[in-house]
Enzyme design. Structure first.
Site, PDB file in Angstrom:
ATOM      1  N   GLY A  94       0.850  -1.183   0.000  1.00  0.00           N
ATOM      2  CA  GLY A  94       0.000   0.000   0.000  1.00  0.00           C
ATOM      3  C   GLY A  94       0.881   1.227   0.000  1.00  0.00           C
ATOM      4  CB  CYS A 100       5.469  -3.923  -0.081  1.00  0.00           C
ATOM      5  SG  CYS A 100       6.104  -2.254  -0.307  1.00  0.00           S
ATOM      6  CE1 TYR A 101       1.671   1.060   5.659  1.00  0.00           C
ATOM      7  CE2 TYR A 101       0.080  -0.733   5.847  1.00  0.00           C
ATOM      8  CZ  TYR A 101       0.572   0.491   6.279  1.00  0.00           C
ATOM      9  OH  TYR A 101      -0.040   1.145   7.311  1.00  0.00           O
ATOM     10  CG  HIS A 142       5.963  -5.196  -4.815  1.00  0.00           C
ATOM     11  ND1 HIS A 142       4.696  -5.050  -4.320  1.00  0.00           N
ATOM     12  CD2 HIS A 142       6.677  -4.132  -4.365  1.00  0.00           C
ATOM     13  CE1 HIS A 142       4.636  -3.939  -3.601  1.00  0.00           C
ATOM     14  NE2 HIS A 142       5.823  -3.371  -3.613  1.00  0.00           N
ATOM     15  CD  GLU A 171       2.872  -7.848  -5.819  1.00  0.00           C
ATOM     16  OE1 GLU A 171       3.705  -8.547  -5.215  1.00  0.00           O
ATOM     17  OE2 GLU A 171       2.614  -6.668  -5.499  1.00  0.00           O
ATOM     18  CB  SER A 191     -23.095  -6.615 -24.228  1.00  0.00           C
ATOM     19  OG  SER A 191     -22.026  -7.461 -23.837  1.00  0.00           O
ATOM     20  N   GLY A 192     -22.905  -9.172 -26.372  1.00  0.00           N
ATOM     21  CA  GLY A 192     -21.953  -9.674 -27.356  1.00  0.00           C
ATOM     22  C   GLY A 192     -20.596  -9.879 -26.708  1.00  0.00           C
ATOM     23  N   GLY A 193     -20.400  -9.276 -25.539  1.00  0.00           N
ATOM     24  CA  GLY A 193     -19.127  -9.413 -24.830  1.00  0.00           C
ATOM     25  C   GLY A 193     -19.029 -10.741 -24.091  1.00  0.00           C
ATOM     26  CB  VAL A 194     -16.062 -12.410 -22.567  1.00  0.00           C
ATOM     27  CG1 VAL A 194     -15.729 -13.788 -22.067  1.00  0.00           C
ATOM     28  CG2 VAL A 194     -15.174 -12.020 -23.708  1.00  0.00           C
ATOM     29  CG  ASP A 195     -17.321  -9.774 -18.732  1.00  0.00           C
ATOM     30  OD1 ASP A 195     -16.446 -10.595 -19.059  1.00  0.00           O
ATOM     31  OD2 ASP A 195     -17.077  -8.595 -18.440  1.00  0.00           O
ATOM     32  CB  SER A 196     -23.453 -10.343 -20.942  1.00  0.00           C
ATOM     33  OG  SER A 196     -23.074 -10.135 -22.275  1.00  0.00           O
ATOM     34  CE  LYS A 249     -13.104  -9.498 -20.151  1.00  0.00           C
ATOM     35  NZ  LYS A 249     -14.364  -8.720 -20.161  1.00  0.00           N
TER      36      LYS A 249
END
Ligand code: XMP
Length: 497
Positions: free
Chosen positions: A38, A65-66, A153, A155, A207-212, A353
């Site tokens: 942080g 880190c923090y 870090h 990550e 919507s045509g998107g991946v998520d929906s 995602k």
């Protein structure tokens, strides 16, 4: 990023606010804690801290880190502010090779640092595992209590063997097996959806998107015909996209879809509007209106499916004062429900995602849907600078189709993350045949990125750029010049708007 890496290593994890009390966490029997970094300093008066009961809980933990400094402070170490903060690459010298944390890593490696304070005297029971030239305690541990800390870090991509260090903590210290898998998520998600919805009716905006698409497919696996999907064609999609996605929804995913042709309505509302934010607001509102009208036609709907992802959940939990500034308002089928009287079904709310894409593959969705490029909710309207007209939509749609066709066919490594054409209002002189032209400039944007938050412009081969440019000026009427966007984000954004 830490959470994503952890899940990539097969350990399920969730992010909770730093001030969550142990009494709330204990009932969930966590197997390990990771305390994140942080921007604050533990040396200031009201530095963010954690419930001390977490530290003494006996659950294995690692502070990054923090997070390490916080542990150190809690456990009675001495910290000081460095004269010069340590930012960027540093060489880590491992002092304690026998520790499980550094199993399979070399004695010396490049790590990424970003700190202004440093631990100078260890808490009781701890020993130093590693140091850098500027930081005498770059990693510390009390193996008996299974408490670890790293100043660097693990990550970030720039830390060598960072993944191994994190894996060592999860497997060797916390004893977590590599077992978080999408296949098992599917079964438990389907059970949870069935239990929640029972025999009620549900709707979903595609919507045509991946998520929906993934959210709808998962819900339809759980409750079949009780789900009706609504696809609003606002006329701002890419070439052939409406037909392709509706075809895939119906024939491949076997969703019950109502496709609404609302192209005229959106064009009318957008007539004469050049301001990008105004365009976004108009499209968002009109979308809700069309959706509501269609939803009203289906009697007895109780639930609305939304493709909310984990990053949205985390963001909405971030206190206002600490949230970033709004750069652009994002319109997705997301903002729908406030006014509508539905319960929410958000089967993806704990996923990132990449995990949603993986889930889509597990559910058997076609690569055209799962691997689809990110595409703004307001569609091509934000890729036309200035007013949206049917003619200008045709220009950007044709140019975009050429960019995608050429880049899709090219063997590029890495393959750009997103690529498209932008129609600018700039007109310039050209010569075609024997005549002078005065026509539009199209910009081509191709970026590499991991999540769209930051981006670099893709180093496309000149021959590919040449093909794209010559095809656009030859095949798209009204364009006589093509420019390639070579700006990074930041300072530019991905979309021009
Ligand atoms: P910017 O232009 O903000 O874009 O750098 C970052 C990423 O977000 C996409 N984008 C959107 N995605 N709804 C979305 O789902 C939106 O309204 C929207 N606007 C931009 C953009 O394409 C890029 O990938």
């Amino acid at each position: 990023m830490i959470a994503r890496r952890t899940r990539e290593l097969g350990a399920y994890c969730e992010i909770v606010p730093f001030d969550t009390p142990w009494s709330e966490l204990a009932p969930r029997t966590p197997a390990a804690f990771i305390l994140s970094g942080g921007p604050e300093s533990t040396l200031v008066e009201d530095a963010p801290g954690i419930d001390p009961a977490i530290v003494t809980s006996g659950v294995p933990m690692i502070g990054i880190c923090y997070g390490m400094q916080l542990l150190a402070r809690e456990l009675g170490a001495e910290l000081v502010k460095l004269d010069h903060a340590e930012y960027g690459p540093a060489t880590l010298q491992v002092a304690e090779r026998a520790t499980p944390l550094f199993q399979d890593v070399p004695g010396e490696m490049r790590v990424w640092m970003s700190h202004g304070d440093s631990v100078v005297r260890l808490p009781a029971g701890f020993s130093t595992l590693a140091a850098t030239q500027r930081c005498s305690v770059a990693a510390m541990a009390d193996p008996k209590r299974k408490i670890y800390g790293v100043q660097f870090h693990p990550e970030v991509m720039h830390t060598e063997n960072g993944r191994t260090v994190l894996r060592n903590f999860l497997r060797e210290v916390a004893g977590l097996a590599d077992e978080w898998r999408m296949e098992s998520f599917v079964d438990s998600a389907i059970d949870a959806i069935r239990a929640k919805i029972g025999s009620d009716k549900v709707i979903c905006a595609l919507s045509g998107g991946v998520d929906s698409a993934v959210a709808a497919t998962l819900v339809s696996r759980a409750i079949g015909e009780q789900l009706t999907c609504i696809f609003v064609d606002h006329g701002l999609l890419r070439k052939n996209e409406a037909e392709e996605v509706v075809g895939a929804f119906r024939d491949v995913m076997h969703l019950n879809v109502r496709a609404i042709d609302a192209r005229e309505r959106f064009l009318k509302k957008l007539a004469g509007v050049s301001d990008p934010e105004e365009k976004r607001v108009i499209i968002g509102h009109e979308f809700i209106r069309v959706f509501e009208e269609e939803a009203d036609k289906i009697a007895g709907v109780k639930w609305l499916v939304q493709g909310t992802l984990y990053p949205d959940v985390i963001e909405s939990k971030t206190p206002e004062s600490k949230a970033g500034h709004k750069i652009k308002s994002h319109h997705n089928v997301g903002g729908l429900p406030e006014k509508m009287n539905f319960g929410l079904v958000e089967p993806l709310r704990l996923l990132f995602k990449d995990e949603v894409r993986e889930l889509g593959r597990v559910l058997g969705l076609p690569e055209a849907v799962v691997g689809r490029q990110p595409f703004p909710g307001p569609g091509l309207a934000v890729r036309i600078i200035g007013a949206v007209t049917p003619e200008r939509l045709d220009v950007v749609r044709e140019a975009d189709a050429i960019v995608r066709e050429e880049i899709d066919a090219a063997p590029l490594e890495p393959h750009p993350w997103q690529y498209f054409a932008v129609l600018t209002p700039v007109q310039s002189v050209g010569v075609m045949g024997d005549g002078r032209t005065y026509a539009n400039l199209v910009a081509v944007r191709a970026i590499t990125s991991e999540d769209g938050m930051t981006a670099d412009w893709a180093r496309l081969p000149h021959a590919l750029l040449e093909r794209i440019s010559s095809r656009i000026v030859n095949e798209v009427r009204g364009v006589n010049r093509v420019a390639y966007d070579i700006t990074t984000k930041p300072p530019a954004t991905v979309e021009w708007e």
